[in-house]
Enzyme design. Structure first.
Site, PDB file in Angstrom:
ATOM      1  N   GLU A 157      -8.836   3.823  12.236  1.00 39.01           N
ATOM      2  CA  GLU A 157      -9.937   4.331  11.398  1.00 39.01           C
ATOM      3  C   GLU A 157     -11.256   4.496  12.154  1.00 39.01           C
ATOM      4  OE1 GLU A 157      -9.835   1.687   7.996  1.00 39.01           O
ATOM      5  OE2 GLU A 157      -7.796   2.283   7.498  1.00 39.01           O
ATOM      6  N   ASN A 198      -4.868   5.826  14.494  1.00 40.75           N
ATOM      7  CA  ASN A 198      -4.405   5.908  13.106  1.00 40.75           C
ATOM      8  C   ASN A 198      -5.628   6.042  12.196  1.00 40.75           C
ATOM      9  OD1 ASN A 198      -2.204   5.418  11.153  1.00 40.75           O
ATOM     10  ND2 ASN A 198      -3.161   3.429  10.768  1.00 40.75           N
ATOM     11  N   HIS A 234      -2.732   7.654   2.272  1.00 41.97           N
ATOM     12  CA  HIS A 234      -2.969   6.976   0.992  1.00 41.97           C
ATOM     13  C   HIS A 234      -3.409   8.065   0.013  1.00 41.97           C
ATOM     14  CE1 HIS A 234      -2.358   3.017   2.559  1.00 41.97           C
ATOM     15  NE2 HIS A 234      -3.194   3.251   3.545  1.00 41.97           N
ATOM     16  N   GLU A 262       1.262   5.136   6.363  1.00 43.42           N
ATOM     17  CA  GLU A 262       0.940   4.220   5.251  1.00 43.42           C
ATOM     18  C   GLU A 262       1.081   4.922   3.904  1.00 43.42           C
ATOM     19  OE1 GLU A 262      -2.822   2.193   5.919  1.00 43.42           O
ATOM     20  OE2 GLU A 262      -2.461   2.045   8.069  1.00 43.42           O
ATOM     21  N   ASP A 264       1.408   6.098   0.338  1.00 48.24           N
ATOM     22  CA  ASP A 264       1.558   5.732  -1.073  1.00 48.24           C
ATOM     23  C   ASP A 264       0.863   6.811  -1.898  1.00 48.24           C
ATOM     24  OD1 ASP A 264      -1.123   4.841  -0.654  1.00 48.24           O
ATOM     25  OD2 ASP A 264      -0.550   2.729  -0.679  1.00 48.24           O
TER      26      ASP A 264
HETATM   27  O1  9MR Z   1      -2.383  -3.603   2.828  1.00 43.19           O
HETATM   28  C1  9MR Z   1      -3.538  -4.237   3.349  1.00 43.19           C
HETATM   29  C2  9MR Z   1      -4.130  -5.148   2.295  1.00 43.19           C
HETATM   30  O2  9MR Z   1      -3.248  -6.209   1.995  1.00 43.19           O
HETATM   31  C3  9MR Z   1      -5.458  -5.662   2.766  1.00 43.19           C
HETATM   32  O3  9MR Z   1      -6.050  -6.405   1.742  1.00 43.19           O
HETATM   33  C4  9MR Z   1      -6.337  -4.501   3.165  1.00 43.19           C
HETATM   34  C5  9MR Z   1      -7.713  -4.899   3.630  1.00 43.19           C
HETATM   35  O4  9MR Z   1      -8.412  -3.786   4.067  1.00 43.19           O
HETATM   36  O5  9MR Z   1      -5.692  -3.785   4.194  1.00 43.19           O
HETATM   37  C6  9MR Z   1      -4.551  -3.194   3.755  1.00 43.19           C
HETATM   38  O6  9MR Z   1      -4.010  -2.319   4.700  1.00 43.19           O
HETATM   39  C7  9MR Z   1      -4.863  -1.289   5.166  1.00 43.19           C
HETATM   40  C8  9MR Z   1      -4.383  -0.916   6.532  1.00 43.19           C
HETATM   41  O7  9MR Z   1      -4.378  -2.038   7.368  1.00 43.19           O
HETATM   42  C9  9MR Z   1      -5.229   0.178   7.144  1.00 43.19           C
HETATM   43  N1  9MR Z   1      -5.313   1.306   6.282  1.00 43.19           N
HETATM   44  C10 9MR Z   1      -5.703   1.039   4.907  1.00 43.19           C
HETATM   45  C11 9MR Z   1      -4.809  -0.019   4.314  1.00 43.19           C
HETATM   46  C12 9MR Z   1      -5.184  -0.271   2.856  1.00 43.19           C
HETATM   47  O8  9MR Z   1      -6.428  -0.864   2.767  1.00 43.19           O
END
Ligand code: 9MR
Length: 445
Positions: A157, A198, A234, A262, A264
């Site tokens: 990011e 990513n 996402h 990722e 969804d």
């Molecule tokens: O799935 C992850 C969640 O359990 C955490 O609370 C969150 C914190 O930011 O991060 C989530 O995963 C993220 C991923 O590492 C990077 N892209 C966005 C995802 C969703 O926030």
């Protein structure tokens, strides 16, 4: 003989069994997603939580996916909460599980602005110290799993929505070249891992994805080690970017791999059959875009079950974003993924019954029976089976169950006889077992 290959425990060998009432299925059930994906040389992965890799969750994770991404376990804040004190337990557990099940692992993630330990974010560092911290972290974590991980999300990011660099600890301290430095350190620590940048909202052609495109193009021109880009995906129901495949293609044309990392697709709750059908079509659209581009290595979903999704916590009122519901029943999106990977079945219509072992311990287990209706409905129901190995029911809830000899007969409770079209009913029980605990065939009446 996947069960032999996986070397899983007895509990995880126990899989759900669906029987159909009403219209018979057009064809036998599809192969697991991973077998369909393997045949197309594609990845079908899921993010996982290490502590959940047991029971039905572990069984599905092993059976359906050929790749795993630790959802949180490899983030800096997880692995080094206190400076110099490392906690690899969950990350190791996931890597070991993947290896036992013949799955790839996508390491996630090394250099990010979020989920960092507070000692790091609250510290005051010179440029040289910050650089050393970053490269040491990469050397330690990548080095620990050297040769075992297929891929690393090295930088996560880095961009704002308008394509400018995100102002982070790393960017502010080291300048934009922190990205090149991180990639170089990762290559040195594990020359065989594929290295990715990513990001999210880079699925379609837009300012942010164009910034990513320009970055990776220039990194390649400079000889910086970069193997691929991860498009997180996402997505929001109704908003799959029309330029997804075109965007994947332009990265591929640079000589890079592309992964959907990722996926969804969230919706406003409650879900209903129309929204789930639309979601399935959109999952298929994303899958198709990846399948259509040779250098798109595959798709990872960000959690495979709605019970393990980040969406409801982050976006209150939204959810139902993954291919399985919170009770591990495959949703239309699951069947859509299968179809995009070359599966041939259409989701069954009618009412199906699924038996699963939720927990198993020495001598006992908790089972769950779920009745799902789609294209049909029930006003009352019975679910009957024969325990084949001496199992003995001790307790049931949300149904009236009796056992006589090996025959178990259950009928609806006073309050849950109705299963509407598009709805489901679940009941549970405890039983004893010894020796083995085979899954019975359940008939719905
Ligand atoms: O799935 C992850 C969640 O359990 C955490 O609370 C969150 C914190 O930011 O991060 C989530 O995963 C993220 C991923 O590492 C990077 N892209 C966005 C995802 C969703 O926030």
């Amino acid at each position: 003989m996947r069960s032999l290959r996986t070397g899983l425990s007895l509990a995880s060998l126990v899989s759900g069994l669906a029987l159909l009432l009403g219209a018979p299925p057009a064809q036998a059930a599809d192969a697991p997603l991973r077998d369909l994906a393997d045949a197309k040389s594609k990845v079908i992965g899921t993010a996982v939580t290490g502590s959940k890799l047991t029971g039905t969750y572990g069984e599905i994770a092993a059976r359906e996916f050929n790749a795993l991404t630790p959802g949180n376990a490899m983030k800096w804040g997880s692995v080094e909460p206190t400076r110099g004190t490392f906690n690899w337990a969950e990350a190791d557990q996931i890597v070991n599980f993947a290896e036992a099940n013949g799955q790839q692992v996508r390491g996630h993630t090394l250099v990010w602005h979020s989920q960092n330990p507070s000692w790091l974010t609250n510290g005051t560092w010179t440029t040289a110290e910050l650089r050393q911290l970053m490269t040491d972290h990469i050397a330690t974590e990548v080095g620990r799993y050297k040769g075992r991980l297929e891929t690393w999300d090295v930088v996560n990011e880095p961009f704002n929505e308008d394509g400018t660099y995100r102002q982070t600890l790393w960017y502010n301290g080291l300048g934009a070249d922190y990205i090149a430095e991180a990639l170089t350190a990762a290559r040195a620590a594990d020359p065989s891992a594929k290295l990715y940048i990513n990001d999210y909202n880079v699925e379609g052609v837009n300012a942010k994805s164009t910034a990513l495109y320009n970055l990776v193009k220039s990194l390649k021109e400079r000889g910086v080690p970069i193997d691929g880009v991860g498009l997180q995906a996402h997505l929001i129901l109704g908003q799959v970017p029309a330029t997804l495949q075109q965007n994947i293609q332009r990265f591929a044309d640079l000589g890079l791999d592309v992964a959907i990392t990722e996926l969804d697709i969230r919706m406003n709750l409650p879900s209903d059959s129309a929204k789930l059908a639309q979601q399935a079509a959109e999952y298929k659209q994303v899958m198709n875009a990846c399948v259509a581009v040779a250098r798109c290595v595959g798709v990872t979903v960000w959690g495979f079950t709605d019970s393990d999704s980040w969406i409801p916590d982050t976006f209150p009122g939204q959810g139902a974003a993954t291919p399985y519901d919170e009770n591990f029943a495959p949703k239309p999106a699951y069947h859509a993924i299968a179809e995009a990977l070359g599966g041939t079945t259409t989701p069954p219509t009618g009412c199906t019954v699924t038996y699963s072992v939720v927990h198993q311990w020495n001598g006992g287990f908790t089972g769950q029976v779920r009745i799902d209706c789609s294209g049909a409905s029930l006003a009352s129901w019975k679910a009957n089976w024969t325990f084949g190995a001496g199992q003995q029911l001790t307790q049931a809830w949300n149904a009236n169950c009796t056992q006589s000899g090996s025959a178990v007969n259950c009928s609806n409770a006073s309050y849950n006889g109705t299963v509407p079209d598009g709805g489901s009913v679940t009941f549970g029980f405890n039983a004893s077992w010894s020796g083995s605990n085979p899954v019975p065939v359940v008939t719905l009446g």
